[in-house]
Design a protein around this motif. Structure first.
Motif, short mmCIF file in Angstrom:
data_model
loop_
_atom_site.label_atom_id
_atom_site.label_comp_id
_atom_site.label_asym_id
_atom_site.label_seq_id
_atom_site.Cartn_x
_atom_site.Cartn_y
_atom_site.Cartn_z
N GLU A 1 0.62 -1.51 0.29
CA GLU A 1 0.74 0.51 -0.15
C GLU A 1 0.69 1.29 0.06
O GLU A 1 1.02 2.55 -0.81
N SER A 2 1.99 1.87 0.79
CA SER A 2 2.59 2.91 0.94
C SER A 2 3.53 2.24 -0.11
O SER A 2 3.26 3.90 -0.80
N ASP A 3 3.80 1.79 -1.50
CA ASP A 3 3.99 1.52 -2.58
C ASP A 3 3.49 2.69 -3.89
O ASP A 3 3.48 3.46 -4.51
N LEU A 4 2.23 1.56 -3.53
CA LEU A 4 1.03 2.46 -4.70
C LEU A 4 0.85 4.25 -4.07
O LEU A 4 0.68 4.71 -5.04
N VAL A 5 0.62 4.17 -2.50
CA VAL A 5 0.25 5.60 -2.71
C VAL A 5 1.81 6.52 -2.92
O VAL A 5 1.63 7.39 -3.70
N ARG A 6 2.95 6.02 -3.02
CA ARG A 6 4.11 6.38 -4.11
C ARG A 6 3.89 7.08 -5.14
O ARG A 6 4.11 7.50 -5.73
N VAL A 7 3.05 5.68 -5.76
CA VAL A 7 3.23 5.33 -6.90
C VAL A 7 2.13 6.95 -7.13
O VAL A 7 2.41 7.75 -8.42
N ILE A 8 0.97 6.63 -7.29
CA ILE A 8 0.05 7.81 -7.46
C ILE A 8 0.12 9.00 -6.89
O ILE A 8 -0.59 9.98 -6.96
N THR A 9 0.91 9.53 -5.30
CA THR A 9 0.88 11.01 -5.20
C THR A 9 2.14 11.65 -6.25
O THR A 9 1.58 12.19 -7.49
N PRO A 10 3.21 11.77 -5.91
CA PRO A 10 4.04 12.86 -6.59
C PRO A 10 4.90 12.00 -7.72
O PRO A 10 5.24 12.80 -9.30
N ASP A 11 4.07 10.67 -8.34
CA ASP A 11 4.97 10.32 -9.40
C ASP A 11 3.73 10.67 -10.59
O ASP A 11 3.81 10.73 -11.82
#
Length: 102
Positions: free
Chosen positions: A88-98
């Motif tokens: 989930e934390s990696d998914l958040v990194r994909v959808i927020t700044p990336d």
């Protein structure tokens, strides 16, 4: 929408959330909202169970982004998930700044 699949995903069937309103209340109570470049996202992890010779459960992360400016009002959201892939934390990194608007 199959609400039973969205609540308790069975073997071979994964949830499909067309909007954040499709997230069952029991699932949504553990969700959090994060801001993305496209709009707010409800982010959560759901248990998924797969059975062949034996059964195995794993966490499946989801993000349902409600688009600030949908191109088509019939498609107001995007759903991101990773079937036994990222956390989930990696998914958040994909959808927020990336995640950027094209």
């Amino acid at each position: 929408m199959d609400t039973e699949v969205n609540l308790k995903p069975p073997n071979g069937r994964h949830p499909h959330y067309r909007t954040a309103a499709d997230i069952p209340a029991d699932v949504d109570k553990s969700a959090r909202t994060v801001r993305t470049a496209l709009g707010p996202a409800r982010v959560f992890t759901q248990k998924y169970t797969v059975c062949t010779q034996d059964c195995r459960s794993y966490d499946e992360p989801f993000a349902v982004i409600t688009l600030d400016k949908p191109e088509d009002p019939h498609h107001p959201a995007l759903m991101f998930t990773s079937e036994s892939g990222i956390s989930e934390s990696d998914l958040v990194r994909v959808i927020t700044p990336d995640l950027r608007r094209a």
